[in-house]
Design a protein around this motif. Structure first.
Motif, PDB file in Angstrom:
ATOM      1  N   SER A   1       0.951  -1.380  -0.214  1.00 21.80           N
ATOM      2  CA  SER A   1       0.083  -0.013   0.117  1.00 21.80           C
ATOM      3  C   SER A   1       0.892   1.248   0.012  1.00 21.80           C
ATOM      4  CB  SER A   1      -0.946   0.129   1.339  1.00 21.80           C
ATOM      5  OG  SER A   1      -1.600   1.205   1.308  1.00 21.80           O
TER       6      SER A   1
ATOM      7  N   SER B   1       2.283   1.703  -3.453  1.00 20.48           N
ATOM      8  CA  SER B   1       1.515   2.401  -4.156  1.00 20.48           C
ATOM      9  C   SER B   1       1.130   3.894  -4.220  1.00 20.48           C
ATOM     10  CB  SER B   1      -0.035   1.676  -4.341  1.00 20.48           C
ATOM     11  OG  SER B   1      -0.945   2.464  -4.848  1.00 20.48           O
TER      12      SER B   1
ATOM     13  N   PRO C   1      -9.598  -1.152 -14.718  1.00 19.53           N
ATOM     14  CA  PRO C   1     -10.244  -1.376 -13.411  1.00 19.53           C
ATOM     15  C   PRO C   1      -9.298  -1.727 -12.303  1.00 19.53           C
ATOM     16  CG  PRO C   1     -10.609  -3.207 -14.840  1.00 19.53           C
ATOM     17  CD  PRO C   1      -9.907  -2.271 -15.695  1.00 19.53           C
ATOM     18  N   GLN C   2      -9.651  -1.321 -11.230  1.00 19.83           N
ATOM     19  CA  GLN C   2      -8.861  -1.380  -9.981  1.00 19.83           C
ATOM     20  C   GLN C   2      -9.601  -1.732  -8.649  1.00 19.83           C
ATOM     21  OE1 GLN C   2      -6.164   1.755  -8.182  1.00 19.83           O
ATOM     22  NE2 GLN C   2      -4.429   0.138  -9.007  1.00 19.83           N
ATOM     23  N   ASP C   3      -9.836  -3.011  -8.442  1.00 16.35           N
ATOM     24  CA  ASP C   3     -10.995  -3.162  -7.232  1.00 16.35           C
ATOM     25  C   ASP C   3     -11.969  -2.537  -7.533  1.00 16.35           C
ATOM     26  OD1 ASP C   3      -8.903  -4.752  -6.229  1.00 16.35           O
ATOM     27  OD2 ASP C   3      -7.946  -3.154  -5.295  1.00 16.35           O
ATOM     28  N   ASP C   4     -12.544  -1.664  -6.495  1.00 20.20           N
ATOM     29  CA  ASP C   4     -13.976  -0.990  -6.699  1.00 20.20           C
ATOM     30  C   ASP C   4     -13.607   0.357  -7.310  1.00 20.20           C
ATOM     31  OD1 ASP C   4     -15.024  -3.157  -5.574  1.00 20.20           O
ATOM     32  OD2 ASP C   4     -15.654  -2.160  -3.492  1.00 20.20           O
ATOM     33  N   HIS C   5     -12.696   0.608  -7.910  1.00 19.42           N
ATOM     34  CA  HIS C   5     -12.198   2.001  -8.486  1.00 19.42           C
ATOM     35  C   HIS C   5     -11.768   1.749 -10.018  1.00 19.42           C
ATOM     36  CE1 HIS C   5     -12.520   2.902  -4.047  1.00 19.42           C
ATOM     37  NE2 HIS C   5     -12.175   4.190  -4.551  1.00 19.42           N
ATOM     38  N   THR C   6     -11.441   2.785 -10.605  1.00 20.57           N
ATOM     39  CA  THR C   6     -10.575   2.749 -11.929  1.00 20.57           C
ATOM     40  C   THR C   6      -9.505   3.730 -11.714  1.00 20.57           C
ATOM     41  OG1 THR C   6     -12.074   4.481 -12.976  1.00 20.57           O
ATOM     42  CG2 THR C   6     -12.672   2.243 -13.157  1.00 20.57           C
TER      43      THR C   6
ATOM     44  N   ARG D   1      -7.484   8.201  -9.471  1.00 22.91           N
ATOM     45  CA  ARG D   1      -8.197   7.086  -9.068  1.00 22.91           C
ATOM     46  C   ARG D   1      -9.561   7.541  -8.709  1.00 22.91           C
ATOM     47  NH1 ARG D   1      -8.418   3.499  -4.369  1.00 22.91           N
ATOM     48  NH2 ARG D   1      -8.415   1.295  -5.003  1.00 22.91           N
TER      49      ARG D   1
ATOM     50  N   GLU E   1     -23.220  -8.042 -11.351  1.00 19.21           N
ATOM     51  CA  GLU E   1     -21.845  -7.784 -10.980  1.00 19.21           C
ATOM     52  C   GLU E   1     -21.598  -6.120 -10.799  1.00 19.21           C
ATOM     53  OE1 GLU E   1     -17.114  -8.303 -11.790  1.00 19.21           O
ATOM     54  OE2 GLU E   1     -18.687  -9.870 -12.592  1.00 19.21           O
TER      55      GLU E   1
ATOM     56  N   LEU F   1     -21.605  -3.692  -7.845  1.00 16.97           N
ATOM     57  CA  LEU F   1     -19.966  -2.828  -7.458  1.00 16.97           C
ATOM     58  C   LEU F   1     -20.659  -1.447  -7.335  1.00 16.97           C
ATOM     59  CD1 LEU F   1     -17.198  -2.174  -7.943  1.00 16.97           C
ATOM     60  CD2 LEU F   1     -17.208  -2.365 -10.221  1.00 16.97           C
TER      61      LEU F   1
ATOM     62  N   ARG G   1     -21.611  -0.955  -3.819  1.00 15.41           N
ATOM     63  CA  ARG G   1     -20.527  -0.609  -2.844  1.00 15.41           C
ATOM     64  C   ARG G   1     -19.848   0.732  -2.815  1.00 15.41           C
ATOM     65  NH1 ARG G   1     -19.084  -5.637  -5.063  1.00 15.41           N
ATOM     66  NH2 ARG G   1     -17.540  -5.039  -6.213  1.00 15.41           N
TER      67      ARG G   1
END
Length: 264
Positions: free
Chosen positions: A21, A24, A115-120, A142, A162, A166, A169
């Motif tokens: 983390s 990143s 896409p990146q988990d629940d984000h872009t 992000r 899906e 998303l 969430r």
């Protein structure tokens, strides 16, 4: 320990997760880098913990500290690893030519979102020649899923259950935008491309088209951003056609990466 039994977590997993983390966060610090206090604040970790993890990352040459500013930057090993991975996994490697063609052809800003988990995440931004530009999305930004034309194109390309889960969430993050996002999602599903009619920044419009893997799941999205008066209905049709053309070419290149995906 029995064969097949999972080892007990002694805290190593948590340390790895925290270190990654931080890595990143350092990467998102850009050319100016980030200081220890900034990294501690952004990560929610205590300074001694952040310092210890940064020392470990530094020993692996994944992070380095500027001797003058004392800010942290990505280290040389991250550059090498990115280069090793680019040919197989780097969608930007396979999309850059298409982005440059679109920017030259349209004169507008072309963006690549993944896409990146629940984000872009916006991987790249290439400017066209038109002098008036929108800066609603920059490289490295992000955003929650569905926020922006590229993000919405990715969301709409997912199976409906899906995508709906998303969006639910991320609802607490986009509460004021949700009514508009639901309309944009319906539009994208019906028309095969996303339209952002100035939802995030007034006067900043965008069109997005998903880039699919052979199995149909979105690998990312190409989008074009421009000021509102350059997004007339007639021009939108031309821009969407160009986006579909280039997204299709990128999808062909991605299909050649993995024989197993080609069989899917």
């Amino acid at each position: 320990m029995r064969d097949g039994a999972a080892p007990a977590d002694t805290g190593g997993t948590q340390a790895v997760a925290r270190a990654l983390s931080l890595l990143s966060l350092v990467g998102r610090g850009g050319a100016q880098g980030l200081g220890l206090a900034q990294l501690a604040s952004a990560s929610g970790l205590a300074r001694p913990t952040v310092r210890r993890l940064l020392l470990a990352l530094g020993a692996a040459r994944l992070v380095e500290q500027d001797r003058v500013t004392r800010r942290y930057h990505l280290g040389p090993e991250t550059y090498l690893l990115a280069g090793f991975a680019a040919e197989r996994h780097g969608i930007l490697h396979h999309a850059r030519d298409a982005m440059e063609r679109l920017a030259h052809e349209t004169g507008d800003t072309v963006l690549l979102t993944v896409p990146q988990d629940d984000h872009t995440l916006c991987l790249e931004r290439i400017e066209g020649g038109f002098p008036v530009r929108t800066h609603a999305l920059m490289r490295g930004d992000r955003k929650p899923a569905g926020v922006g034309a590229g993000a919405m194109a990715i969301l709409a390309a997912l199976p409906a259950p899906e995508a709906d889960a998303l969006l639910a969430r991320v609802a607490p993050l986009v509460s004021e935008l949700m009514p508009g996002l639901l309309k944009d999602l319906a539009h994208a599903r019906a028309h095969g491309h996303a339209l952002n009619p100035g939802r995030i920044v007034a006067g900043s419009w965008g069109l997005g088209v998903a880039i699919p893997w052979p199995d149909g799941r979105p690998a990312g999205a190409l989008s074009i951003a421009a000021i509102e008066n350059r997004m007339t209905p007639a021009r939108q049709a031309d821009l969407v056609a160009a986006l579909h053309r280039e997204a299709g070419l990128i999808a062909q290149r991605l299909a050649e990466l993995d024989p197993q995906r080609r069989k899917a």
